[in-house]
Design a protein around this motif. Structure first.
Motif, PDB file in Angstrom:
ATOM      1  N   VAL A 189       9.204  20.053  -4.772  1.00 47.52           N
ATOM      2  CA  VAL A 189       8.940  20.589  -3.445  1.00 47.52           C
ATOM      3  C   VAL A 189       7.821  21.632  -3.460  1.00 47.52           C
ATOM      4  O   VAL A 189       7.055  21.754  -2.506  1.00 47.52           O
ATOM      5  CB  VAL A 189      10.231  21.189  -2.859  1.00 47.52           C
TER       6      VAL A 189
ATOM      7  N   GLY B  63      -0.610  20.736  -2.014  1.00 46.89           N
ATOM      8  CA  GLY B  63      -0.847  20.618  -0.582  1.00 46.89           C
ATOM      9  C   GLY B  63      -1.869  21.638  -0.123  1.00 46.89           C
ATOM     10  O   GLY B  63      -2.764  21.326   0.652  1.00 46.89           O
TER      11      GLY B  63
ATOM     12  N   ASN C  21       5.152  21.473  -4.861  1.00 45.16           N
ATOM     13  CA  ASN C  21       3.848  20.819  -4.763  1.00 45.16           C
ATOM     14  C   ASN C  21       3.271  20.884  -3.366  1.00 45.16           C
ATOM     15  O   ASN C  21       2.063  20.808  -3.187  1.00 45.16           O
ATOM     16  CB  ASN C  21       3.961  19.344  -5.160  1.00 45.16           C
ATOM     17  N   ILE C  22       4.150  21.016  -2.371  1.00 42.01           N
ATOM     18  CA  ILE C  22       3.654  21.081  -0.999  1.00 42.01           C
ATOM     19  C   ILE C  22       2.714  22.274  -0.856  1.00 42.01           C
ATOM     20  O   ILE C  22       1.676  22.173  -0.224  1.00 42.01           O
ATOM     21  CB  ILE C  22       4.822  21.215  -0.002  1.00 42.01           C
TER      22      ILE C  22
END
Lengths: 267, 258
Positions: free
Chosen positions: B175, B182, B177-178
């Protein structure tokens, strides 16, 4: 045939063991989808006339892309296959009474299907319930939906057939990282993974739409969202079938050539 | 500092042993971000502007994000790979050494193949700085400098959070990584285009907009309040909760025993 089915089943149930990882993946893909839709929405607000799809089409395109990510992304590779070549266990594989190409094809397809199965239901479920600019919609009619399903199967097979080429190059180079990166960046870009093909500039788009990459995620996603309709759908399915047959034939030839002089690494 | 220099040279020599692999990975990094840029280019061929930003202004924005992220990742790689360090017990060895844990984790890994992305960011700067129509007076140069230097620190803080969370989960969580990946991908455009809600989150929760969007407004002359020059410095406050979480995790840390 039943041997291949069994292989498919084994891979499938092995993949189902990693449910927590799938949950994390779903959350990530969800946020990703939101940001992408917001990005396209900004361009739409700036100049709606230049926008080649409708906002609801782009929302459907992006959600379906996120839901089926595991089916279409060329950068997912079978590490088992790669390591069997470099570690030498390929010798056992060759001794089995199964065609190596078919066997790997099956294995790669199964792994993609199981990854997608875990993810696509929750993503789609939420995407259908979202408020307006984000909401995913169903295709206009049942016909379009069934064409989408056919096209998805074809696209998955084209992607796997393409990745078989990458595995074959490992016979020659042993290290696949470089080839893999270059091939997957190219394929994903021309398949519409970064921006959908209708957003490509004129002239470039017409050429790209004929490439094998256009037979990957581009086709099913655009059929689903309604960006391709009518007789263009049949033409598109034909293109997919053509590239699938071509890639499989070429892939089998390339592998046969590589196998005639395979050197098994000792150990 | 001298010790860090020593670690630096060891890592550099170590990665130079595998030259072909190093160049391949660097090339890959380059290609991945290049295809994103090509996407931006195609979008601008069609639309010319987005929410009032021109292509060159957006490129400047992409360059800042790409540059800061690559630097932070190159040197903060130890925190990025920290879950592995906990998992294999490497971290227990670090704890008994007579140096601070942060330093040892920092020095445990460096990833020089990020140079592929870095070169691209530099090329973007070379193109965008003269063509963006900005009059490069001293205050604007200072703004850009603050954007870059504080950006590196803020991305670095995100890696520390990622590592701190793995004190509790042992495994890295996807998560996060968002906000890291991101942030890099969606930060190619000024964050305001994603709408007010996203901008607020990226201002008050994860302060990426503080070194990307607000100073950019000053650079391109949309705002002339000199306070906008110093918004990246406010973002540095983000390091306090990052370090706090790290300390908290460290106190709760139980070895995995392997």
């Amino acid at each position: 045939m039943s041997a291949y089915l069994a292989l498919f089943r084994i891979r499938f149930s092995a993949g189902l063991q990693y449910r927590a990882a799938a949950l994390g993946g779903i959350a990530t893909q969800f946020a990703w989808g939101f940001m992408l839709i917001l990005q396209f929405a900004a361009f739409y607000r700036t100049n709606p006339d230049a926008f080649p799809m409708t906002p609801s089409q782009i929302a459907s395109y992006i959600w379906m892309q996120q839901a089926l990510l595991a089916l279409f992304m060329t950068w997912f590779v079978e590490h088992d296959i790669l390591s069997s070549i470099t570690s030498g266990s390929i010798a056992y594989e060759l001794a089995r009474p199964m065609n190596l190409y078919n066997r790997w094809f099956c294995q790669a397809t199964a792994n993609r299907v199981v990854k997608a199965t875990l993810r696509f239901v929750p993503i789609l479920l939420i995407a259908f319930l979202l408020p307006e600019p984000f909401r995913m919609t169903l295709p206009e009619n049942l016909e379009q939906l069934s064409f989408f399903l056919v096209s998805t199967v074809l696209a998955l097979c084209v992607v796997v057939a393409f990745s078989m080429f990458i595995y074959t190059t490992v016979f020659y180079t042993l290290s696949s990282a470089g080839v893999r990166l270059v091939a997957s960046v190219l394929a994903d870009f021309f398949a519409g993974a970064i921006i959908p093909l209708p957003f490509f500039p004129d002239g470039v788009r017409q050429v790209v739409e004929l490439l094998p990459f256009a037979a990957m995620q581009n086709m099913p996603l655009r059929i689903y969202s309604g960006s391709i309709t009518g007789s263009d759908v049949l033409w598109g399915l034909g293109l997919q079938a053509f590239w699938l047959i071509t890639l499989v034939i070429l892939g089998k030839l390339a592998m046969r050539k590589a196998l005639t002089k395979v050197i098994v690494q000792g150990g | 500092m001298k010790l860090y220099g020593k670690f630096f040279s060891i890592h550099l020599r170590c990665q130079m042993q595998y030259k072909a692999s190093f160049f391949m990975t660097s090339l890959g990094q380059f290609l991945v971000s290049f295809s994103l840029l090509l996407g931006i280019f195609f979008m601008f061929l069609r639309f010319n502007t987005v929410e009032g930003f021109t292509f060159e202004q957006v490129l400047l924005c992409s360059a800042v994000i790409l540059f800061t992220y690559s630097i932070a990742e190159c040197f903060g790689r130890g925190f990025d790979a920290f879950p592995m360090m906990i998992g294999n017990g490497e971290f227990d060895r670090a704890l008994v050494r007579p140096r601070s844990e942060v330093f040892l984790v920092l020095a445990s890994k460096m990833e020089f193949s990020r140079i592929g992305r870095l070169l691209q960011a530099i090329a973007l700067f070379c193109y965008a700085i003269p063509t963006s129509g900005i009059d490069w007076s001293a205050d604007k140069v200072l703004t850009l400098f603050l954007m870059i230097s504080c950006g590196v620190v803020i991305f670095f803080g995100l890696f520390v959070i990622y590592a701190a969370i793995s004190f509790f989960t042992i495994e890295g969580i996807e998560v996060m990584n968002i906000v890291t990946d991101g942030g890099r991908e969606f930060g190619a455009y000024p964050f305001s285009i994603y709408g007010n809600e996203v901008l607020k989150i990226l201002t008050y929760v994860i302060p990426l907009a503080l070194f990307q969007y607000y100073p950019l407004l000053y650079l391109i002359g949309v705002r002339d309040n000199p306070l906008y020059i110093f918004t990246p410095l406010i973002g540095l406050l983000f390091l306090i909760p990052c370090y706090g979480l790290w300390r908290f995790g460290l106190r709760k840390y139980k070895s995995t025993g392997s």
